[in-house]
Design an enzyme around this catalytic site. Structure first.
Site, PDB file in Angstrom:
ATOM      1  N   HIS A   1       5.030  -5.481   1.207  1.00 23.20           N
ATOM      2  CA  HIS A   1       4.750  -5.662  -0.086  1.00 23.20           C
ATOM      3  C   HIS A   1       3.556  -6.932  -0.333  1.00 23.20           C
ATOM      4  CE1 HIS A   1       5.359  -6.239  -4.460  1.00 23.20           C
ATOM      5  NE2 HIS A   1       5.240  -7.607  -4.477  1.00 23.20           N
TER       6      HIS A   1
ATOM      7  N   LYS B   1     -18.622  11.028   6.286  1.00 25.22           N
ATOM      8  CA  LYS B   1     -17.636  10.109   6.285  1.00 25.22           C
ATOM      9  C   LYS B   1     -18.503   8.595   5.980  1.00 25.22           C
ATOM     10  CE  LYS B   1     -15.452  12.862   5.820  1.00 25.22           C
ATOM     11  NZ  LYS B   1     -15.290  14.211   6.118  1.00 25.22           N
TER      12      LYS B   1
ATOM     13  N   ILE C   1     -15.002  20.178   1.726  1.00 22.59           N
ATOM     14  CA  ILE C   1     -16.058  19.999   1.899  1.00 22.59           C
ATOM     15  C   ILE C   1     -16.986  19.901   0.669  1.00 22.59           C
ATOM     16  CG2 ILE C   1     -18.511  20.768   2.723  1.00 22.59           C
ATOM     17  CD1 ILE C   1     -16.796  21.851   5.289  1.00 22.59           C
TER      18      ILE C   1
ATOM     19  N   GLY D   1     -16.583  27.651   2.571  1.00 20.97           N
ATOM     20  CA  GLY D   1     -16.153  27.832   3.777  1.00 20.97           C
ATOM     21  C   GLY D   1     -16.922  27.856   4.887  1.00 20.97           C
TER      22      GLY D   1
ATOM     23  N   CYS E   1     -18.604  18.179  14.009  1.00 19.09           N
ATOM     24  CA  CYS E   1     -18.034  17.029  13.673  1.00 19.09           C
ATOM     25  C   CYS E   1     -18.972  15.862  13.743  1.00 19.09           C
ATOM     26  CB  CYS E   1     -16.621  16.763  14.399  1.00 19.09           C
ATOM     27  SG  CYS E   1     -15.844  15.207  13.489  1.00 19.09           S
TER      28      CYS E   1
ATOM     29  N   GLY F   1     -20.652  16.987  21.088  1.00 20.37           N
ATOM     30  CA  GLY F   1     -20.096  16.339  19.635  1.00 20.37           C
ATOM     31  C   GLY F   1     -20.025  17.272  18.682  1.00 20.37           C
ATOM     32  N   GLY F   2     -20.874  18.265  18.745  1.00 17.84           N
ATOM     33  CA  GLY F   2     -20.955  19.597  17.926  1.00 17.84           C
ATOM     34  C   GLY F   2     -21.022  19.356  16.339  1.00 17.84           C
TER      35      GLY F   2
ATOM     36  N   GLU G   1     -15.242  26.283  -8.855  1.00 20.17           N
ATOM     37  CA  GLU G   1     -14.307  26.813  -7.697  1.00 20.17           C
ATOM     38  C   GLU G   1     -13.958  28.194  -8.282  1.00 20.17           C
ATOM     39  OE1 GLU G   1     -12.882  26.470  -4.521  1.00 20.17           O
ATOM     40  OE2 GLU G   1     -11.872  28.088  -5.292  1.00 20.17           O
TER      41      GLU G   1
ATOM     42  N   GLU H   1     -23.303  23.815  26.640  1.00 22.58           N
ATOM     43  CA  GLU H   1     -23.638  23.317  25.177  1.00 22.58           C
ATOM     44  C   GLU H   1     -25.138  23.683  24.987  1.00 22.58           C
ATOM     45  OE1 GLU H   1     -22.060  22.488  22.110  1.00 22.58           O
ATOM     46  OE2 GLU H   1     -24.056  22.750  21.689  1.00 22.58           O
TER      47      GLU H   1
HETATM   48  P1  FAD Z   1     -18.005  22.735  16.783  1.00 25.38           P
HETATM   49  O1  FAD Z   1     -18.118  21.233  16.505  1.00 25.38           O
HETATM   50  O2  FAD Z   1     -18.812  23.706  15.831  1.00 25.38           O
HETATM   51  O3  FAD Z   1     -18.844  22.889  18.216  1.00 25.38           O
HETATM   52  C1  FAD Z   1     -19.156  24.207  18.877  1.00 25.38           C
HETATM   53  C2  FAD Z   1     -20.084  23.935  19.659  1.00 25.38           C
HETATM   54  O4  FAD Z   1     -20.658  25.199  20.487  1.00 25.38           O
HETATM   55  C3  FAD Z   1     -21.485  23.626  19.178  1.00 25.38           C
HETATM   56  O5  FAD Z   1     -22.011  22.420  19.445  1.00 25.38           O
HETATM   57  C4  FAD Z   1     -22.586  24.773  19.423  1.00 25.38           C
HETATM   58  O6  FAD Z   1     -23.848  24.226  19.424  1.00 25.38           O
HETATM   59  C5  FAD Z   1     -21.948  25.427  20.828  1.00 25.38           C
HETATM   60  N1  FAD Z   1     -22.200  26.583  21.007  1.00 25.38           N
HETATM   61  C6  FAD Z   1     -21.886  27.654  19.871  1.00 25.38           C
HETATM   62  N2  FAD Z   1     -22.364  28.869  20.747  1.00 25.38           N
HETATM   63  C7  FAD Z   1     -22.787  28.489  22.089  1.00 25.38           C
HETATM   64  C8  FAD Z   1     -23.200  29.270  23.171  1.00 25.38           C
HETATM   65  N3  FAD Z   1     -23.167  30.621  23.048  1.00 25.38           N
HETATM   66  N4  FAD Z   1     -23.375  28.671  24.245  1.00 25.38           N
HETATM   67  C9  FAD Z   1     -23.513  27.216  24.210  1.00 25.38           C
HETATM   68  N5  FAD Z   1     -23.099  26.300  23.333  1.00 25.38           N
HETATM   69  C10 FAD Z   1     -22.514  27.236  22.183  1.00 25.38           C
HETATM   70  N6  FAD Z   1     -12.642  17.843  10.330  1.00 25.38           N
HETATM   71  C11 FAD Z   1     -11.887  16.647  10.415  1.00 25.38           C
HETATM   72  O7  FAD Z   1     -11.053  16.814  11.004  1.00 25.38           O
HETATM   73  N7  FAD Z   1     -12.228  15.834   9.584  1.00 25.38           N
HETATM   74  C12 FAD Z   1     -13.258  15.726   8.690  1.00 25.38           C
HETATM   75  O8  FAD Z   1     -13.331  14.798   7.947  1.00 25.38           O
HETATM   76  C13 FAD Z   1     -14.150  16.689   8.874  1.00 25.38           C
HETATM   77  N8  FAD Z   1     -15.272  16.793   8.074  1.00 25.38           N
HETATM   78  C14 FAD Z   1     -15.985  17.708   7.901  1.00 25.38           C
HETATM   79  C15 FAD Z   1     -17.115  17.589   7.012  1.00 25.38           C
HETATM   80  C16 FAD Z   1     -18.104  18.787   7.169  1.00 25.38           C
HETATM   81  C17 FAD Z   1     -19.255  18.733   6.130  1.00 25.38           C
HETATM   82  C18 FAD Z   1     -17.852  19.789   7.953  1.00 25.38           C
HETATM   83  C19 FAD Z   1     -18.880  20.932   8.025  1.00 25.38           C
HETATM   84  C20 FAD Z   1     -16.681  19.841   8.621  1.00 25.38           C
HETATM   85  C21 FAD Z   1     -15.766  18.765   8.708  1.00 25.38           C
HETATM   86  N9  FAD Z   1     -14.808  19.018   9.618  1.00 25.38           N
HETATM   87  C22 FAD Z   1     -13.669  17.717   9.664  1.00 25.38           C
HETATM   88  C23 FAD Z   1     -14.519  19.930  10.375  1.00 25.38           C
HETATM   89  C24 FAD Z   1     -14.668  19.773  11.829  1.00 25.38           C
HETATM   90  O9  FAD Z   1     -16.316  19.279  11.994  1.00 25.38           O
HETATM   91  C25 FAD Z   1     -14.528  20.872  12.723  1.00 25.38           C
HETATM   92  O10 FAD Z   1     -13.446  21.234  12.705  1.00 25.38           O
HETATM   93  C26 FAD Z   1     -14.833  20.691  14.256  1.00 25.38           C
HETATM   94  O11 FAD Z   1     -16.196  20.278  14.248  1.00 25.38           O
HETATM   95  C27 FAD Z   1     -14.628  22.178  15.096  1.00 25.38           C
HETATM   96  O12 FAD Z   1     -14.831  21.935  16.314  1.00 25.38           O
HETATM   97  P2  FAD Z   1     -15.058  23.107  17.354  1.00 25.38           P
HETATM   98  O13 FAD Z   1     -15.351  22.210  18.736  1.00 25.38           O
HETATM   99  O14 FAD Z   1     -14.205  24.031  17.072  1.00 25.38           O
HETATM  100  O15 FAD Z   1     -16.594  23.461  16.964  1.00 25.38           O
END
Ligand code: FAD
Length: 507
Positions: free
Chosen positions: A484, A52, A187, A306, A43, A40-41, A206, A35
């Site tokens: 209820h 939230k 979003i 998006g 989310c 935690g990325g 939109e 990472e």
């Molecule tokens: P990510 O969480 O993006 O994680 C990818 C990770 O990979 C990152 O930490 C990055 O640093 C790392 N990375 C990338 N490239 C490399 C590399 N080459 N080497 C090492 N590390 C790397 N989803 C819900 O279900 N409920 C919600 O309420 C919700 N609300 C949201 C609100 C907002 C404002 C946003 C932006 C998103 C929301 N989402 C929600 C969507 C959700 O956050 C994503 O679907 C989820 O985080 C995707 O997870 P992921 O593991 O695919 O990617």
């Protein structure tokens, strides 16, 4: 750092990556998680959790007005201290972050803090800041979980100040007095709702004919009506044609930046937010569906059009992989999420539809991949039964097909809509809303979709998701008694009517 061999390498520590790593480690596999930022990325640090937390604060603000206006509670709202709000939000994020780090450590996952580049189908070069780096090889499999980032539009590149993404909005120094939100997906709607609660003038633009265009039409209609009632200007079927920085953003005395110059703006929520006025902003030209041009002045333009998958610098070609035309990495087998290259898997936002770009979908994908790598035969992710929630005020929560989508898919369809205010608890909340069930006709017809709008409906969608996943009929669900008075009683009543046993709503 020298070369290393392990069972599984996961690139990306977001919800998709860390869930894969945890489950694989729990199943006895050696796991290295790479990472480059924070586990935690998106989310945890820029998405679900902080947004939230902020929407919870927004609900409290709205509650003060409701208390005063509906319930005779002599409450007044003095101000919102943005830095205190941010401190509480960040404390929640930080505690969650420590929790994830602790779980990974306890499971024996090796977390390498660095940027991964593919050097072969199962070999990864990791650049570790300040420590050189090393090469890692996976015996069993490599999992791509590099996620997504906000989509930007040409000419609307984020400045972090006046043109912002959802990421920037979290780290802004203060609350804006007026916001133009571009994008009526989840979003955009959530941020529009949040800023309105905080007293900003909000315009939501939109391009599609309706907000949340992928949801049932009734969801969009109820949501739009409710947002307009809250004073948000909603322009659908509208195109933003130009946006430029203005040095002299005009705001009315003290707080509320009256952004709309076309007379379509509504009055502010009357909340003093402690907003910092910078005096500068954005002037945007929008062409609404009905023709003409609307000029909108706002302190901030939030671009929420998006997200795009992140693969730059990953060198997919070294593993024999390529993205599709939209930048996603498609699996060859949706049951296991393995790509066309044996031993290379994909999870999370890197996956194209039918995956949904949602954290809870990525958790499920992580489980499937880890269990596959451990030699188990997990059930594939049932994408048709993944709930979709927008945490605005009001919230929307849906699972399965909307009415038009069900017809388009060739189903014969019956539907039933019940306003939440048809129930006692819905009246107590007094915020409108609805339950809509879409089903096949006949006593054994399956429930195809359930669509909710209203307060707390995010907490009410789970039973409907079981109904869709288990091919239940309305009669199957109607058999189960709902407490209820609750809001979920409206769900039960909607099913009862479709089952021909309506009590308060007779078909
Ligand atoms: P990510 O969480 O993006 O994680 C990818 C990770 O990979 C990152 O930490 C990055 O640093 C790392 N990375 C990338 N490239 C490399 C590399 N080459 N080497 C090492 N590390 C790397 N989803 C819900 O279900 N409920 C919600 O309420 C919700 N609300 C949201 C609100 C907002 C404002 C946003 C932006 C998103 C929301 N989402 C929600 C969507 C959700 O956050 C994503 O679907 C989820 O985080 C995707 O997870 P992921 O593991 O695919 O990617």
């Amino acid at each position: 750092m020298s070369g290393n061999t392990t069972d599984v390498i996961v690139i990306g520590g977001g919800t998709g990556g860390y869930s894969t790593a945890l489950r694989a480690a729990h199943l006895g596999l050696g796991v290295t998680l790479v990472e480059r930022d924070l586990v935690g990325g998106t989310c945890l640090h820029r998405g679900c959790v902080p947004s939230k937390a902020m929407l919870h604060a927004a609900e409290l603000v709205d509650g003060v007005a409701e208390a005063r206006e509906r319930w005779g509670v002599k409450a007044t709202l003095d101000s919102v201290d943005w830095s205190a709000l941010v401190a509480t939000r960040d404390d929640i994020v930080s505690r969650n972050h420590k929790g994830v780090e602790g779980q990974l450590s306890a499971a024996g996952v090796t977390v390498v803090r660095g940027t991964a580049t593919l050097a072969g189908p199962r070999t990864v070069q990791v650049d570790v800041p300040g420590a050189g780096g090393g090469r890692w090889t996976a015996r069993r499999g490599l999992v791509l979980a590099t996620g997504s980032r906000p989509r930007t539009l040409p000419g609307l590149e984020p400045t972090g100040e006046h043109i912002v993404t959802s990421d920037d909005a979290l780290f802004a120094p203060g609350l804006p007095s007026s916001v133009l939100v571009l994008g009526g997906g989840a979003i955009g709607v959530e941020y529009a709702s949040f800023h309105r609660s905080m007293g900003a003038e909000v315009t939501l633009v939109e391009a599609a004919e309706r907000l949340l265009p992928l949801e049932d039409e009734d969801v969009s209609r109820h949501l739009t009506r409710a947002l307009k009632k809250r004073g948000i200007t909603v322009l659908t079927g509208a195109r933003l044609t130009d946006a430029r920085r203005t040095g002299t953003h005009r705001t009315s005395a003290g707080q509320s930046g009256t952004g709309i110059r076309t007379g379509t703006g509504q009055s502010g929520a009357g909340v003093r937010t402690g907003t910092e006025q910078s005096g500068a902003g954005i002037e945007a030209r929008v062409q609404p569906a009905r023709g003409g041009e609307t000029v909108i002045a706002a302190e901030r333009l939030l671009v929420a059009v998006g997200r795009v998958p992140v693969t730059d610098g990953l060198n997919l070609a070294a593993a024999g992989l390529a993205t599709d035309e939209r930048g996603f990495v498609p699996p060859a087998d949706w049951a296991t999420l393995e790509t066309a290259v044996p031993g290379v898997f994909v999870v999370g936002d890197l996956l194209p539809p039918p995956s949904l770009g949602l954290a809870h979908a990525s958790f499920a994908e992580g489980l499937v991949v880890a269990e596959t790598l451990a030699g188990l035969r997990p059930r594939p992710v049932d994408y048709a039964a993944v709930p979709r929630v927008t945490y605005s005020s009001p919230q929307t929560a849906s699972v399965g097909l909307g009415e038009a989508a069900a017809r388009d898919a060739g189903f014969e369809v019956v539907s039933n809509v019940l306003p939440l205010t048809a129930t006692a608890k819905g009246m107590v909340h007094g915020q409108g809303g609805m339950v809509k069930v879409v089903a096949e006709p006949g006593p054994d017809g399956r429930v195809l979709g359930v669509h909710l709008v209203g307060p707390h409906v995010s907490e009410m969608i789970s039973e409907s998701q079981l109904a869709v996943a288990w091919d239940a009929s309305p009669a199957d669900i109607a058999q189960h008694i709902h407490a209820h008075p609750t809001l979920s009683e409206a769900v039960g009543e909607t099913f009862l009517t479709l089952a021909g046993r309506g009590l308060h709503q007779h078909a």
